[in-house]
Design an enzyme around this catalytic site. Sequence first.
Site, short mmCIF file in Angstrom:
data_model
loop_
_atom_site.label_atom_id
_atom_site.label_comp_id
_atom_site.label_asym_id
_atom_site.label_seq_id
_atom_site.Cartn_x
_atom_site.Cartn_y
_atom_site.Cartn_z
N CYS A 45 -3.18 -4.32 4.17
CA CYS A 45 -2.24 -5.25 4.71
C CYS A 45 -2.19 -6.69 4.13
O CYS A 45 -1.37 -7.32 4.57
CB CYS A 45 -2.01 -5.42 6.21
SG CYS A 45 -1.69 -3.63 6.93
N HIS A 53 -1.08 -11.53 10.92
CA HIS A 53 -0.64 -10.09 10.89
C HIS A 53 -0.40 -9.62 11.95
O HIS A 53 -1.24 -9.86 13.06
CB HIS A 53 -1.64 -9.68 10.15
CG HIS A 53 -1.76 -7.96 9.86
ND1 HIS A 53 -0.47 -7.53 9.17
CD2 HIS A 53 -2.29 -7.03 10.29
CE1 HIS A 53 -0.49 -6.15 9.10
NE2 HIS A 53 -1.54 -5.86 9.87
N GLU A 104 0.77 -1.14 0.06
CA GLU A 104 -0.12 0.10 0.00
C GLU A 104 0.90 1.09 -0.04
O GLU A 104 0.45 2.35 0.15
CB GLU A 104 -1.03 -0.04 1.31
CG GLU A 104 -0.46 -0.16 2.53
CD GLU A 104 -1.51 -0.03 3.58
OE1 GLU A 104 -1.91 -1.10 4.06
OE2 GLU A 104 -2.04 0.93 3.79
#
Lengths: 141, 356
Positions: free
Chosen positions: B120, B243, B88
Amino acid sequence: MELPRYHRLRSTFYRLQASRCAACQATYFPPRPYCLHCGSRNLEELRLSGRGRVLSLTRVYQPSRGFSDGVGTLTALIELPEGLRLIAQLTDVEPAEVETGQEVEMVVRRLRTDEEQGLIVYGYKFRPVVGARAAEGANSA
Amino acid sequence: MSAPSILLRTEHRVGIASYGAYVPRGRIRTEAIAACWGLEQKRVPIRAKSVPGPDEDTATMCIEAAQNALRRVAVAADQIRAVWVGTESKPYAVKPTSTVVAEALGLTPFISAADMEFACKAGSEAMQTAMAYVGSGMARYALAIGMDTAQSRPGDSLEYTAAAGGAAFLFGRAENAVAEVEGSLSYVTDTPDFFRHAHRHYPQHGQRFTGDAAYFHHSQQATRALLDALGRAPQDYRWAVFHQPNPKFVRRLARQLGFTEEQIRPGFLAPAIGNTYAGSSLLGLAAVLDIARPGDRILFTSYGSGAGSDALSLVVTPRIGSLRAGVPRVRDYLERKQEIGDYGVYLRLMKKIHRE
């Protein structure tokens, strides 16, 4: 340097593409289509290893236009195992961390860092060898 | 819906043939950020985060991670038929990062290349796509990269964690894999937890959607559905990677799903370097592969705002021992660090202030 020249030389800037004369083994970086030494047109592509050794270095306090982030950066004369010498910026290193004779490796970085509107120019710089490869170099020395 | 139908099945068995990581050298201690904004140190989620150098961006970082992946194996350039960059923080709004990477790796011109966007989760989306190319027979090998130089508004809570780094994975057939993919799935919904408009520098959080409705819900649903579909339980796994937006979220998620601190330990990098966004879970997986042994089973679940998770079940093969030595591991990059003590220098490196 103008955009078309960067573009034409992108394999040289991105991955150290050189050429070597099949007849007399003279090596050229950037690559040449014919040999300046013996006149042969039989040159082979050669990708340089990207490893090298610092022969000499200096700090740049008056950077060229387009390199304003480079105030105080290090520029070095680097000797490559392929028998070439080239001048390149050093990166990821403070002046106190580098000395002549030090092993360095090529990385691709932004060469011009202050052109908000223009093309981002990527190319080779050198830095001290990282991690496991540093240990490997020490073992083979 | 019957359980097997939710799995993303490939025609051929696939796996990770090689991998490589990258973390830039700069580290800022979060106390320097907190001191500028008058926040008490005890309210800061991590101690330090990685910061890219003035000449680094997502493209240069992708190149180094991918070079590390290609150095570990002998795979001819013409066998690699795709390179996808999930990020991103693209250097250009319009101009692919992936073509710069492919050119620098010497993989052009007969190669598929694109940048992927899913906050993400962009990196694991690239992994799923690489698996599909190899698994369908379209490619012998395909390269998937997750990398970010995450941006955060000065003074925003994201500034304490938004970091830089990521990893590259070369996917190939199972017989060439160091870790075979047993199964994978994706779980996505339209969730307003985090977004950035065009021409805005910094993203913003969607009020109360950040935690339970977003990160926890999607990570849990994807992980549980994968475990159910494969008939597995958390204790069947040696390692687990999630994550990592901040350490507290990761610990809580692991606990809720039934994974132990020991299972998440090697891939849990947020406390040392922060949240590397699209690189976060991939970098964690690279750190696990650095220490994994044949037979180890790895659970991998990414998360991306907007929102969704990719979950993969992997088994490490004996080929892990055949990877070439001499390539920097995640630990080498974590140990190589240059401390940035000053918030002003940090602002310059993050291109938040410029020389006039």
